[in-house]
Design an enzyme around this catalytic site. Structure first.
Site, PDB file in Angstrom:
ATOM      1  N   ASP A   8      -4.448   8.334   2.727  1.00 48.58           N
ATOM      2  CA  ASP A   8      -4.356   8.945   4.538  1.00 48.58           C
ATOM      3  C   ASP A   8      -4.722  10.363   4.360  1.00 48.58           C
ATOM      4  O   ASP A   8      -5.024  10.706   3.588  1.00 48.58           O
ATOM      5  CB  ASP A   8      -2.296   8.883   4.242  1.00 48.58           C
ATOM      6  CG  ASP A   8      -1.992   9.820   6.239  1.00 48.58           C
ATOM      7  OD1 ASP A   8      -2.446   9.490   6.228  1.00 48.58           O
ATOM      8  OD2 ASP A   8      -1.486  10.832   5.692  1.00 48.58           O
ATOM      9  N   MET A   9      -4.856  11.030   5.566  1.00 46.87           N
ATOM     10  CA  MET A   9      -5.477  11.895   5.550  1.00 46.87           C
ATOM     11  C   MET A   9      -4.284  13.044   6.207  1.00 46.87           C
ATOM     12  O   MET A   9      -4.319  14.064   5.063  1.00 46.87           O
ATOM     13  CB  MET A   9      -6.666  11.827   7.057  1.00 46.87           C
ATOM     14  CG  MET A   9      -7.967  11.383   6.792  1.00 46.87           C
ATOM     15  SD  MET A   9      -9.388  11.956   5.682  1.00 46.87           S
ATOM     16  CE  MET A   9      -8.959  11.255   4.175  1.00 46.87           C
ATOM     17  N   ASP A  10      -4.304  13.122   6.826  1.00 44.08           N
ATOM     18  CA  ASP A  10      -2.900  14.826   7.009  1.00 44.08           C
ATOM     19  C   ASP A  10      -1.869  14.850   6.538  1.00 44.08           C
ATOM     20  O   ASP A  10      -0.957  13.703   6.017  1.00 44.08           O
ATOM     21  CB  ASP A  10      -1.974  14.496   8.463  1.00 44.08           C
ATOM     22  CG  ASP A  10      -4.146  14.872   9.699  1.00 44.08           C
ATOM     23  OD1 ASP A  10      -4.413  15.212   9.762  1.00 44.08           O
ATOM     24  OD2 ASP A  10      -3.783  13.743  11.172  1.00 44.08           O
ATOM     25  N   SER A  43      -5.701   6.345   7.585  1.00 44.35           N
ATOM     26  CA  SER A  43      -4.875   6.879   8.912  1.00 44.35           C
ATOM     27  C   SER A  43      -4.442   6.124  10.164  1.00 44.35           C
ATOM     28  O   SER A  43      -5.450   5.139  10.928  1.00 44.35           O
ATOM     29  CB  SER A  43      -6.137   8.157   9.283  1.00 44.35           C
ATOM     30  OG  SER A  43      -5.507   9.210  10.156  1.00 44.35           O
ATOM     31  N   ASP A 212       1.650   9.525   2.604  1.00 51.76           N
ATOM     32  CA  ASP A 212       2.941  10.532   2.699  1.00 51.76           C
ATOM     33  C   ASP A 212       3.914  10.311   4.013  1.00 51.76           C
ATOM     34  O   ASP A 212       4.701  11.210   4.175  1.00 51.76           O
ATOM     35  CB  ASP A 212       2.331  12.173   3.456  1.00 51.76           C
ATOM     36  CG  ASP A 212       1.779  12.432   4.595  1.00 51.76           C
ATOM     37  OD1 ASP A 212       0.995  11.659   5.448  1.00 51.76           O
ATOM     38  OD2 ASP A 212       2.558  12.882   5.076  1.00 51.76           O
ATOM     39  N   ASN A 215       4.251   5.447   8.524  1.00 53.61           N
ATOM     40  CA  ASN A 215       2.805   4.633   8.587  1.00 53.61           C
ATOM     41  C   ASN A 215       2.243   4.293   7.306  1.00 53.61           C
ATOM     42  O   ASN A 215       1.296   3.484   7.883  1.00 53.61           O
ATOM     43  CB  ASN A 215       2.055   5.468   9.900  1.00 53.61           C
ATOM     44  CG  ASN A 215       1.248   6.767   9.567  1.00 53.61           C
ATOM     45  OD1 ASN A 215       2.082   7.154   8.480  1.00 53.61           O
ATOM     46  ND2 ASN A 215       0.234   6.998  10.500  1.00 53.61           N
TER      47      ASN A 215
END
Length: 262
Positions: A8-10, A43, A212, A215
């Protein structure tokens, strides 16, 4: 043996300033290429935004965007799974029913309402490379993937439970501590990973995933090994095999380095 790494990114890969240790990543990516390990950016964000994060190696990466609804290899989209007309009409109704700021994500771009103001548009531009301000969502000509509500953290759990109860035919997950992603029931990043599993001939047991948020839960459960950051939502921590440090400490990249050195 690891054959695919998905992150994941954010809140996972990117720091709060939306940066990451590019030098360390490129060292790791060189090893991944030598071992034919696929690197997947997974993401809830817009595909066009994600590709800007990896300018030096973008053509050699895989992307799972919009929570699994779009899959791409480099700059080529290879799979799209948009909302049905019925589901889109239901979600459109929810944007009228609830007094929350909303973002509609589609193949051609993302859309927000003019009534939410220029500051909101400025903030959303950090996450969407293609963003259009519209007067309403009723006349969009696009293939729609999802609708996202911005929700105060203290309201989110109750609203998420309410939406799930009212509309069991749709999918609702916490995109972050202050957002709810609404899409086709069962649509999540694991759907994108399953598509790549079949396309690339990689068993889920040969995959590693990092996340985190709500999703990310499907992806964390799908992969053979999974890690959640220390700042992850409880649902992500419960789904992961191991908890690591925070994105601000480059914890994911450090863990990947350890995995590659084992």
């Amino acid at each position: 043996m690891i054959k695919l790494i998905a992150t994941d990114m954010d809140g996972t890969w990117l720091t709060d300033e939306k940066t990451y240790d590019e030098e360390l990543f490129l060292r790791e990516f060189k090893i991944m290429q030598e071992r034919d390990i696929k690197f997947v950016v997974a993401s809830g964000n817009q595909y066009e935004n994600l590709v800007t994060r990896f300018p030096q190696v973008v053509d050699q990466l895989y992307f799972i965007a919009e929570n699994g609804a779009l899959v791409a290899k480099g700059k080529q989209v290879i799979h799209v799974d948009n909302l049905s007309t019925t589901d889109w009409q239901t979600l459109l109704g929810l944007t009228h029913e609830y007094d929350e700021k909303a973002t509609v994500s589609g193949l051609l771009g993302a859309y927000i309402l003019a009534k939410d103001g220029p500051e909101y548009a400025k903030e959303l531009a950090k996450y969407y490379e293609k963003l259009t301000v519209v007067s309403d969502f009723d006349h969009l000509e696009d293939k729609i993937f999802k609708v996202t509500f911005d929700v105060a953290a203290n309201k989110l759990p109750d609203m998420l439970a309410e939406l799930k109860q009212k509309h069991p035919e749709l999918g609702f997950v916490a995109g972050s501590a202050e957002s709810i992603d609404m899409s086709t029931k069962g649509m999540n990043k694991a759907v994108g990973l399953e598509y790549l599993s079949k396309k690339l001939g990689i068993n889920p047991k040969e995959m590693v995933a990092f996340g985190d948020s709500g999703n990310d839960v499907g992806m964390l459960k799908y992969a053979g090994r999974s890690f959640a950051t220390s700042t992850a939502l409880p649902s992500a921590k419960q789904a992961a095999d191991q908890i690591i440090g925070s994105s601000n400490d480059s914890a994911v990249q450090k863990e990947i380095w350890k995995l590659l050195k084992d």
